[in-house]
Scaffold this motif. Structure first.
Motif, PDB file in Angstrom:
ATOM      1  N   TYR A 183       0.857  -1.185   0.000  1.00  9.04           N
ATOM      2  CA  TYR A 183       0.000   0.000   0.000  1.00  9.04           C
ATOM      3  C   TYR A 183       0.897   1.240   0.000  1.00  9.04           C
ATOM      4  O   TYR A 183       1.743   1.385   0.870  1.00  9.04           O
ATOM      5  CB  TYR A 183      -0.893   0.025   1.236  1.00  9.04           C
ATOM      6  CG  TYR A 183      -1.933  -1.068   1.278  1.00  9.04           C
ATOM      7  CD1 TYR A 183      -3.200  -0.872   0.741  1.00  9.04           C
ATOM      8  CD2 TYR A 183      -1.649  -2.303   1.872  1.00  9.04           C
ATOM      9  CE1 TYR A 183      -4.158  -1.867   0.792  1.00  9.04           C
ATOM     10  CE2 TYR A 183      -2.600  -3.311   1.923  1.00  9.04           C
ATOM     11  CZ  TYR A 183      -3.853  -3.079   1.378  1.00  9.04           C
ATOM     12  OH  TYR A 183      -4.805  -4.074   1.428  1.00  9.04           O
ATOM     13  N   GLU A 189     -10.205   2.326   4.242  1.00 12.70           N
ATOM     14  CA  GLU A 189     -10.023   0.935   3.836  1.00 12.70           C
ATOM     15  C   GLU A 189     -10.848   0.546   2.605  1.00 12.70           C
ATOM     16  O   GLU A 189     -10.315  -0.107   1.692  1.00 12.70           O
ATOM     17  CB  GLU A 189     -10.341   0.003   5.015  1.00 12.70           C
ATOM     18  CG  GLU A 189     -10.013  -1.443   4.756  1.00 12.70           C
ATOM     19  CD  GLU A 189     -10.080  -2.297   6.014  1.00 12.70           C
ATOM     20  OE1 GLU A 189      -9.773  -3.493   5.920  1.00 12.70           O
ATOM     21  OE2 GLU A 189     -10.451  -1.753   7.077  1.00 12.70           O
ATOM     22  N   CYS A 191     -11.697   2.205   0.078  1.00 16.04           N
ATOM     23  CA  CYS A 191     -11.302   2.929  -1.141  1.00 16.04           C
ATOM     24  C   CYS A 191      -9.803   2.884  -1.394  1.00 16.04           C
ATOM     25  O   CYS A 191      -9.275   3.681  -2.177  1.00 16.04           O
ATOM     26  CB  CYS A 191     -11.777   4.376  -1.058  1.00 16.04           C
ATOM     27  SG  CYS A 191     -13.565   4.543  -0.826  1.00 16.04           S
ATOM     28  N   THR A 192      -9.088   1.974  -0.743  1.00 13.14           N
ATOM     29  CA  THR A 192      -7.642   1.878  -0.887  1.00 13.14           C
ATOM     30  C   THR A 192      -7.271   0.467  -1.338  1.00 13.14           C
ATOM     31  O   THR A 192      -7.795  -0.509  -0.804  1.00 13.14           O
ATOM     32  CB  THR A 192      -6.932   2.193   0.443  1.00 13.14           C
ATOM     33  OG1 THR A 192      -7.292   3.499   0.874  1.00 13.14           O
ATOM     34  CG2 THR A 192      -5.418   2.124   0.294  1.00 13.14           C
ATOM     35  N   ARG A 193      -6.397   0.378  -2.311  1.00 16.53           N
ATOM     36  CA  ARG A 193      -5.953  -0.909  -2.837  1.00 16.53           C
ATOM     37  C   ARG A 193      -4.432  -0.974  -2.831  1.00 16.53           C
ATOM     38  O   ARG A 193      -3.747   0.042  -2.895  1.00 16.53           O
ATOM     39  CB  ARG A 193      -6.447  -1.096  -4.278  1.00 16.53           C
ATOM     40  CG  ARG A 193      -7.965  -1.112  -4.418  1.00 16.53           C
ATOM     41  CD  ARG A 193      -8.564  -2.387  -3.851  1.00 16.53           C
ATOM     42  NE  ARG A 193     -10.016  -2.407  -4.026  1.00 16.53           N
ATOM     43  CZ  ARG A 193     -10.887  -1.915  -3.145  1.00 16.53           C
ATOM     44  NH1 ARG A 193     -10.450  -1.353  -2.029  1.00 16.53           N
ATOM     45  NH2 ARG A 193     -12.187  -1.980  -3.374  1.00 16.53           N
ATOM     46  N   LYS A 194      -3.936  -2.209  -2.784  1.00 14.53           N
ATOM     47  CA  LYS A 194      -2.508  -2.406  -3.005  1.00 14.53           C
ATOM     48  C   LYS A 194      -2.190  -2.013  -4.435  1.00 14.53           C
ATOM     49  O   LYS A 194      -3.061  -2.029  -5.308  1.00 14.53           O
ATOM     50  CB  LYS A 194      -2.124  -3.872  -2.788  1.00 14.53           C
ATOM     51  CG  LYS A 194      -2.280  -4.360  -1.363  1.00 14.53           C
ATOM     52  CD  LYS A 194      -1.835  -5.812  -1.262  1.00 14.53           C
ATOM     53  CE  LYS A 194      -1.997  -6.335   0.167  1.00 14.53           C
ATOM     54  NZ  LYS A 194      -1.545  -7.745   0.284  1.00 14.53           N
ATOM     55  N   GLY A 206      -3.736   3.567  -6.349  1.00 16.89           N
ATOM     56  CA  GLY A 206      -4.240   2.700  -5.293  1.00 16.89           C
ATOM     57  C   GLY A 206      -5.413   3.293  -4.542  1.00 16.89           C
ATOM     58  O   GLY A 206      -6.039   2.626  -3.721  1.00 16.89           O
ATOM     59  N   ARG A 207      -5.732   4.557  -4.793  1.00 21.08           N
ATOM     60  CA  ARG A 207      -6.873   5.206  -4.160  1.00 21.08           C
ATOM     61  C   ARG A 207      -8.041   5.270  -5.143  1.00 21.08           C
ATOM     62  O   ARG A 207      -7.869   5.638  -6.294  1.00 21.08           O
ATOM     63  CB  ARG A 207      -6.496   6.621  -3.700  1.00 21.08           C
ATOM     64  CG  ARG A 207      -5.342   6.661  -2.708  1.00 21.08           C
ATOM     65  CD  ARG A 207      -5.733   6.157  -1.323  1.00 21.08           C
ATOM     66  NE  ARG A 207      -6.628   7.086  -0.655  1.00 21.08           N
ATOM     67  CZ  ARG A 207      -6.226   8.185  -0.004  1.00 21.08           C
ATOM     68  NH1 ARG A 207      -4.934   8.483   0.046  1.00 21.08           N
ATOM     69  NH2 ARG A 207      -7.094   8.971   0.572  1.00 21.08           N
ATOM     70  N   ALA A 209      -9.717   2.982  -6.732  1.00 24.88           N
ATOM     71  CA  ALA A 209      -9.422   2.193  -7.928  1.00 24.88           C
ATOM     72  C   ALA A 209     -10.671   2.014  -8.781  1.00 24.88           C
ATOM     73  O   ALA A 209     -11.760   1.713  -8.275  1.00 24.88           O
ATOM     74  CB  ALA A 209      -8.860   0.831  -7.527  1.00 24.88           C
TER      75      ALA A 209
END
Length: 225
Positions: A183, A189, A191-194, A206-207, A209
Motif C-alpha cells: 500500500y 479501507e 477505497c484503498t488498494r494495493k 491505489g486510491r 481504484a
C-alpha cells in the motif's frame, strides 16, 4: 549537520512569521509514511501547533495504531475530527453506503465538513501535499487561499519522494505498517488498494481504484484560485 537543516530552517522561519503576525496556525495529517517528515519538523520547530486527523471511521486498524505510535513518539497534539453524520446514516436512497455509490459525498461528510469549523477559527492551514504526488498537487503554490480567508501553507510542496525517505532514514522515523504490504497511498479501507509497482502512475495510485477520482476534496474544494 543534516542535509535538511536549511529546509527545516526555512519552514521554521515561515511559521515564526505567521506567529509574529498573530495568526492562528493548525496542521492536518493523514498519518501515512509520507506524513512523517512534516510531523517531525513541526514537533521540532512548532510543537504547540495542533494537528488534526480526519477520522472517517473507515480507516485501517493499522492506521489508527500508527496514529498513536506517532503521537507518542513525537509528543504532538493530535486531535481526531469526526463527521457529524453517524456512519450508519451515510447511505443513499437505495440504502447503499455512500462510499459505494457517491464517494464524493462520502468524502464531503467525512473529510471536508468536519474540517470547516477548524478553518473558521484559524488563519493558516499547514498541509503536507507534494507536487510530485499528482497533477493536481503539481499545480499548487507554496501558499494558496482557502475558505474564510485562511492561508494554505504547503511547506513540503517541492520535496520529492526520495527526500521524504531520506529524511525518514536520517531521523529513524517509523513507516506506516501497511506500506511494506504494497500500500503506497493509504486512506479509507474501502477505497484503498494495493498497487502494482510496475503499473505505478503516481503516489496516489491505489486510491479509489476504477473510479474517476484522485482526491478526497480537501485539496480541490478547500482551495481558492
Amino acid at each position: 549537520m543534516s542535509q535538511f537543516d536549511s529546509l527545516v530552517e526555512e519552514i521554521k522561519k515561515d511559521l515564526d512569521g505567521y506567529k509574529d503576525r498573530g495568526l492562528k496556525v493548525f496542521a492536518s495529517s493523514s498519518l501515512q509514511t509520507n506524513s512523517m517528515p512534516l510531523l517531525h519538523i513541526i514537533s521540532r520547530v512548532a510543537p504547540d501547533v495542533p494537528v488534526y486527523f480526519l477520522n472517517t471511521g473507515y480507516h485501517f486498524p493499522e492506521t489508527l495504531s500508527f496514529r498513536k505510535q506517532v503521537q507518542d513518539l513525537l509528543g504532538l497534539n493530535i486531535t481526531d475530527l469526526y463527521s457529524a453524520v453517524p456512519r450508519n446514516q451515510q447511505k443513499d436512497a437505495a440504502g447503499r453506503l455512500l462510499f459505494t455509490s457517491d464517494p464524493d459525498y462520502c468524502c464531503y461528510l467525512n473529510k471536508i465538513q468536519p474540517l470547516e469549523p477548524i478553518l473558521a477559527s484559524n488563519d493558516v492551514w499547514i498541509s503536507g501535499v507534494r507536487g510530485d504526488q499528482s497533477k493536481v498537487r503539481a499545480a499548487m503554490k507554496r501558499e494558496e487561499k482557502a475558505p474564510n480567508g485562511v492561508i494554505r501553507f504547503h511547506p513540503m510542496l517541492n520535496w520529492t519522494s526520495k527526500m521524504v525517505y531520506d529524511y525518514i532514514r536520517e531521523f529513524k522515523l517509523p513507516k506506516h505498517p501497511l506500506e511494506s504490504e504494497g500500500y503506497l497511498s493509504i486512506g479509507c479501507e474501502p477505497c484503498t488498494r494495493k498497487i502494482d509497482v510496475n503499473a505505478l502512475l503516481d503516489d496516489r495510485s491505489g486510491r479509489w481504484a476504477g473510479m474517476n477520482k484522485t482526491e478526497c476534496g480537501l485539496h480541490t474544494q478547500l482551495i481558492q484560485k
